[in-house]
Design a protein around this motif. Structure first.
Motif, mmCIF file in Angstrom:
data_model
loop_
_atom_site.group_PDB
_atom_site.id
_atom_site.type_symbol
_atom_site.label_atom_id
_atom_site.label_comp_id
_atom_site.label_asym_id
_atom_site.label_seq_id
_atom_site.Cartn_x
_atom_site.Cartn_y
_atom_site.Cartn_z
ATOM 1 N N UNK A 198 -12.076 31.905 29.751
ATOM 2 C CA UNK A 198 -12.542 31.778 31.127
ATOM 3 C C UNK A 198 -12.894 33.120 31.742
ATOM 4 N N UNK A 199 -13.199 34.091 30.950
ATOM 5 C CA UNK A 199 -13.446 35.457 31.394
ATOM 6 C C UNK A 199 -12.356 35.974 32.315
ATOM 7 N N UNK A 200 -11.133 35.485 32.088
ATOM 8 C CA UNK A 200 -10.021 36.009 32.879
ATOM 9 C C UNK A 200 -9.224 36.974 32.020
ATOM 10 N N UNK A 201 -8.507 37.846 32.670
ATOM 11 C CA UNK A 201 -7.688 38.783 31.908
ATOM 12 C C UNK A 201 -6.380 38.131 31.505
ATOM 13 N N UNK A 202 -5.637 38.878 30.679
ATOM 14 C CA UNK A 202 -4.319 38.389 30.295
ATOM 15 C C UNK A 202 -3.480 38.179 31.555
ATOM 16 N N UNK A 203 -2.578 37.200 31.504
ATOM 17 C CA UNK A 203 -1.690 37.040 32.658
ATOM 18 C C UNK A 203 -0.759 38.240 32.775
ATOM 19 N N UNK A 204 -0.180 38.389 33.957
ATOM 20 C CA UNK A 204 0.716 39.521 34.168
ATOM 21 C C UNK A 204 2.089 39.268 33.588
ATOM 22 N N UNK A 205 2.415 38.003 33.419
ATOM 23 C CA UNK A 205 3.726 37.688 32.876
ATOM 24 C C UNK A 205 3.781 36.234 32.449
ATOM 25 N N UNK A 206 4.827 35.893 31.737
ATOM 26 C CA UNK A 206 4.970 34.534 31.215
ATOM 27 C C UNK A 206 6.362 34.022 31.522
ATOM 28 N N UNK A 207 6.440 32.762 31.952
ATOM 29 C CA UNK A 207 7.736 32.103 32.023
ATOM 30 C C UNK A 207 7.767 31.111 30.868
ATOM 31 N N UNK A 208 8.714 31.300 29.971
ATOM 32 C CA UNK A 208 8.819 30.396 28.830
ATOM 33 C C UNK A 208 9.949 29.418 29.118
ATOM 34 N N UNK A 209 9.581 28.127 29.200
ATOM 35 C CA UNK A 209 10.590 27.117 29.501
ATOM 36 C C UNK A 209 11.240 26.681 28.194
ATOM 37 N N UNK A 210 12.544 26.799 28.148
ATOM 38 C CA UNK A 210 13.283 26.540 26.919
ATOM 39 C C UNK A 210 14.267 25.411 27.164
ATOM 40 N N UNK A 211 14.352 24.489 26.239
ATOM 41 C CA UNK A 211 15.345 23.426 26.323
ATOM 42 C C UNK A 211 16.682 24.004 25.905
ATOM 43 N N UNK A 212 17.629 24.035 26.813
ATOM 44 C CA UNK A 212 18.903 24.700 26.539
ATOM 45 C C UNK A 212 19.649 24.064 25.377
ATOM 46 N N UNK A 213 19.308 22.822 25.028
ATOM 47 C CA UNK A 213 19.995 22.189 23.902
ATOM 48 C C UNK A 213 19.379 22.588 22.563
ATOM 49 N N UNK A 214 18.266 23.282 22.599
ATOM 50 C CA UNK A 214 17.566 23.659 21.357
ATOM 51 C C UNK A 214 17.009 25.058 21.478
ATOM 52 N N UNK A 215 17.894 26.014 21.768
ATOM 53 C CA UNK A 215 17.440 27.353 22.137
ATOM 54 C C UNK A 215 16.628 28.015 21.038
ATOM 55 N N UNK A 216 17.159 28.038 19.840
ATOM 56 C CA UNK A 216 16.491 28.806 18.783
ATOM 57 C C UNK A 216 15.102 28.238 18.510
ATOM 58 N N UNK A 217 15.024 26.937 18.381
ATOM 59 C CA UNK A 217 13.722 26.311 18.104
ATOM 60 C C UNK A 217 12.722 26.636 19.204
ATOM 61 N N UNK A 218 13.162 26.550 20.456
ATOM 62 C CA UNK A 218 12.252 26.796 21.565
ATOM 63 C C UNK A 218 11.859 28.263 21.670
ATOM 64 N N UNK A 219 12.742 29.155 21.221
ATOM 65 C CA UNK A 219 12.418 30.570 21.310
ATOM 66 C C UNK A 219 11.374 30.989 20.292
ATOM 67 N N UNK A 220 11.101 30.133 19.317
ATOM 68 C CA UNK A 220 10.049 30.453 18.338
ATOM 69 C C UNK A 220 8.743 30.736 19.066
ATOM 70 N N UNK A 221 8.390 29.845 19.965
ATOM 71 C CA UNK A 221 7.158 30.036 20.733
ATOM 72 C C UNK A 221 7.244 31.302 21.583
ATOM 73 N N UNK A 222 8.403 31.496 22.218
ATOM 74 C CA UNK A 222 8.570 32.674 23.069
ATOM 75 C C UNK A 222 8.365 33.947 22.259
ATOM 76 N N UNK A 223 8.868 33.923 21.051
ATOM 77 C CA UNK A 223 8.738 35.082 20.180
ATOM 78 C C UNK A 223 7.269 35.347 19.848
ATOM 79 N N UNK A 224 6.520 34.287 19.610
ATOM 80 C CA UNK A 224 5.087 34.462 19.332
ATOM 81 C C UNK A 224 4.367 35.003 20.558
#
Lengths: 80, 719
Positions: free
Chosen positions: B87-113
């Motif tokens: 969309x010809x927009x720049x990178x966002x300034x920050x990200x909030x990664x929503x993680x399911x507290x019952x599955x932390x490690x699995x959800x953090x995979x995306x956060x890590x990427x």
């Protein structure tokens, strides 16, 4: 037979297997990897749907419905 | 920041599906959100304004995904947006990664990427209440220290942690908090360098290491295109050679990333996330042994569907009658105000009030249906239903999740089409949307009742009439299967997506959440479908009302002056006006098209008038036959008027207009035709105008074909 290597799709309800090293370009396999179905992980087949497809699997505390056509991409060591 | 350079901080919201991300987004932005489109994909662009701690952020809700390894254009949206290529927009300034507290490690995979792309991040540890109940203990402060980014414990549905999240985002953006990077083995760095050199040689732009790793790890990464890789040139040799660097070091290139990331995440979280000794999810396991069982599970499912279906008809009925009465009263109340201007009076009473009534009458069904859908979703049963149904639906290009939209469409296709949003696979979603309106919705029932009651039951008895009613409901379903298959085979060209459906643990839903979602969807229906229905009702009103030369009335009055019955005279006047209206002229002009189906001009007018809303045909026929426009499908007068109608000229002169084959043809036409402007409008919003019009066109064609075949074969067979 226990101890043989076969596709995940070949396991029946109640069987367990250990994922073998390897990998495939298939999007299903890539997504399963992202969900934690890593080589070395144990996976169990819980149920099979009516008409034989899809299968319900469990690994690492996650329950998933998976089509057999996608499950063939995963090779496992049958554990029994 | 000075006023000139200060611009709104842009935050992206990412996370796996089923983490409560949408709930959080709605909580944070409230009514200040807008929905737009990304070019070339079906995913909606959801953005909004979030005010926290005196600052206002622009929040963009990216589609839920398990990984940035994108294999479809829809999945690429998240990656493209985060890398600043969309969309010809720049990178966002920050990200909030929503993680399911019952599955932390699995959800953090995306956060890590995501962190690999160099974006400041905050982890929102959502659904913390469920984790507590499962006995999982998480120390957010310790986790935050290990990860290197703020971690906020949240229960978005209750609003817990919202303020803390705002503070954390400010902190992360201002200080550039980056998540701890994976300690990539030396082989990975060498492979990345090799890849970078190869890209430069082809003239591709320089990329950040994180983006290069995406190209290396993903089978067909979207980043390669963005880098300006020349279109004709095959990247496979370069990719192959770069991945060979990994293989030589003992890594399998396609699983290396997952193994390395999970190992890294395991180290980071082991101290901060503790699981209970005993597994506490036995209730889910015990329920599933029955509910996903190939025999018992299916039985329970069918029962469940029957309950839902029955409830809609049983409970909605009384409410709908009340609404009809209220609307009629409103009409009568308002009419005298406009008595001096008959045209305006008719517009207000028949057009506007009638149109609005035509919208509100759907509400009871929609509310009940969405109540059940929300209930099924929140308890977790929906995934089990999709599991059981997937094979059957998958065969013709639909998806296990299609069962909800198609079931809904038996009550009303509008919420059905809206419900198709839960299907992630764009191809299956589109097929479902195109095929759902074939399910016989409740607006078709009055037409069936009228035809069967007037022409089937008298000749063939009540038992056959009942069977006929059941059979006509199945016609749509029977046609939907080959249509879905054909659409999938010949019309759609996207690649089918893998069907991986997470089956969440069963839980007791919160009634408040269910009611809120039910209301949200109903409101959406009112606004979207409502405006279209009212508009189209007014258009049809105009075509029926005009022209209105006074001579017509005078002519009728003169003919019937001997009668003392003023209501009979009024009905005759109405019938005469309708007969020369624009709509009737259109009906007569189009009658040859419908002649092979045995329709005369009056039926054709009825069909035309029904295009905005099907049940209008009853009132239209009532008017044409002089029975009055408030006749309903049970009206004995209307039935006998239809039965007594004869062709006055043409090849069938002297024969009755309504024979059994004609009645059947009318029913088949209504069963297959998309005579609902509101459904078309909703389809357009969900799938685009091209597909909505395609749906309208193919269904109208099928309806015509079906009606013609029914009439021709019926006449041949029944004589």
């Amino acid at each position: 037979m226990n101890g043989e290597i076969c596709p995940l799709a070949a396991l029946r309800a109640g069987d367990r297997g250990r994922v073998q090293p390897g990998g495939s370009e298939r999007p299903a396999w890539q997504r399963l990897l992202a969900m934690g179905l890593l080589p070395g992980t144990e996976v169990a087949v819980i149920q099979v749907a009516p008409l034989g497809d899809p299968i319900e699997i469990e690994f690492g505390g996650l329950r998933l419905s998976l089509r057999k056509s996608d499950a063939t991409a995963v090779q496992v060591l049958r554990l029994g | 920041m000075s006023k000139e350079t200060a611009r709104r901080v842009r935050i992206a919201l990412v996370g796996n599906p089923n983490t409560g991300k949408t709930t959080l987004f709605n909580r944070l932005t409230g009514a200040r959100q807008k929905i737009g489109n990304y070019p070339g994909v079906t995913v909606e662009k959801k953005s909004g304004y979030w005010e926290s701690g005196g600052r206002t952020f622009t929040l963009v809700d990216l589609p839920g995904t398990y990984s940035l390894a994108a294999s479809s254009p829809d999945e690429r949206v998240a990656l493209d947006f985060l890398a600043g290529h969309l969309d010809s927009e720049e990178k966002p300034d920050g990200v909030v990664c929503v993680v399911d507290a019952s599955n932390v490690v699995r959800n953090l995979f995306l956060a890590s990427q995501v962190a690999d792309l160099g974006l400041p991040m905050v982890i929102a540890l959502n659904m913390a209440d469920a984790a507590d109940r499962a006995g999982i203990s998480i120390d957010p402060a310790l986790l935050s220290r290990r990860l290197g980014v703020p971690v906020v414990r949240m229960v978005a549905t209750r609003g817990e942690g919202i303020d803390a999240l705002g503070h954390a985002v400010v902190q992360a953006v201002d200080h550039g908090a980056l998540m701890a990077q994976v300690p990539w083995p030396e082989a990975v760095d060498r492979a990345v360098k090799y890849l970078a050199a190869g890209l430069e040689k082809e003239g591709a732009s320089r990329l950040a290491p994180g983006e290069l790793r995406r190209i290396l790890f993903d089978p067909r990464s979207a980043v390669l295109e963005r880098a300006g890789w020349p279109a004709g040139s095959d990247p496979a040799p370069l990719l192959g050679a770069s991945r060979d660097v990994l293989s030589a070091a003992g890594w399998h290139p396609l699983s290396a990333e997952a193994l390395l990331r999970y190992e890294h995440l395991g180290h980071l979280t082991s101290a901060a996330v503790k699981f209970p000794e005993k597994r506490r999810r036995s209730l889910t396991e015990r329920l599933d042994t029955v509910l996903t069982h190939r025999v018992w599970g299916l039985a329970v499912f069918v029962l469940m569907m029957l309950v839902v279906f029955q409830s809609i008809y049983r409970w909605a009925g009384p409410f709908m009658e009340v609404i009809e009465v209220v609307i009629a009263h409103v009409g009568q109340l308002v009419a005298p105000w406009f008595a001096p201007w008959p045209a305006l009076q008719s517009l207000i009473v028949d057009g506007v009030v009638g149109g609005v009534g035509g919208v509100i009458i759907f509400l009871p069904q929609i509310l009940i249906l969405f109540f059940f859908i929300a209930l099924l979703e929140d308890t977790g049963y929906m995934a089990r239903g999709a599991f059981l149904m997937d094979k059957m639906f998958g065969w013709c290009g639909l998806n296990g999740k299609s069962f909800v939209p198609m079931l809904s469409s038996y009550a009303c296709a509008i919420p059905g089409v809206l419900a198709a949003r839960t299907i992630e696979d764009p191809r299956a979603r589109l097929t479902t949307i195109l095929v759902s309106p074939l399910m016989s919705c409740s607006a078709r029932l009055p037409v069936y009742t009228l035809m069967i009651g007037a022409f089937i039951e008298p000749s063939f008895g009540a038992a056959l009439a009942g069977g006929m009613l059941f059979a006509i409901h199945l016609v749509g379903l029977a046609v939907a299967v080959p249509v879905a298959w054909a659409v999938n085979k010949f019309v759609l060209h996207t690649r089918p997506q893998p069907f991986l459906l997470e089956m969440p643990p069963y839980r007791l839903p919160r009634l408040r959440d269910i009611f809120w979602r039910m209301w949200e969807r109903a409101r959406e229906f009112l606004v979207r479908a409502g405006t279209v229905i009212v508009a189209m009702t007014i258009v049809i009103w105009a075509l029926v009302y005009f022209p209105r030369p006074a001579e017509v009335r005078e002519g009728v009055m003169a003919d019937l002056s001997v009668l003392n019955d003023s209501s009979a005279i009024d009905r005759a006047v109405d019938a005469a006006y309708l007969e020369q209206s624009y709509l009737a002229r259109a009906g007569r002009a189009l009658q040859p098209v419908f002649d092979p189906a045995g329709f005369d001009w009056k039926i054709t007018v009825g069909v035309l008038a029904s295009f905005p809303a099907r049940e209008v045909i009853i009132a239209t026929l009532g008017t044409i036959y002089g029975v009055g426009h408030d006749a309903d499908e049970a009206s004995g007068d209307l039935r006998s008027a239809l039965a007594r109608d004869f062709w006055t000229h043409g090849p069938r002169a002297g024969h009755p207009v309504f024979t059994v084959p004609v009645a059947l043809a009318v029913m088949v036409f209504f069963a297959l035709c998309l005579q609902c402007g509101a459904t078309v409008a909703v389809m357009a919003k969900e799938a685009g105008w091209r597909w909505a019009l395609f749906g309208f066109a193919y269904m109208t064609a099928l309806a015509w074909l079906g009606a013609v075949l029914t009439f021709q074969l019926g006449t041949l067979w029944l004589g």
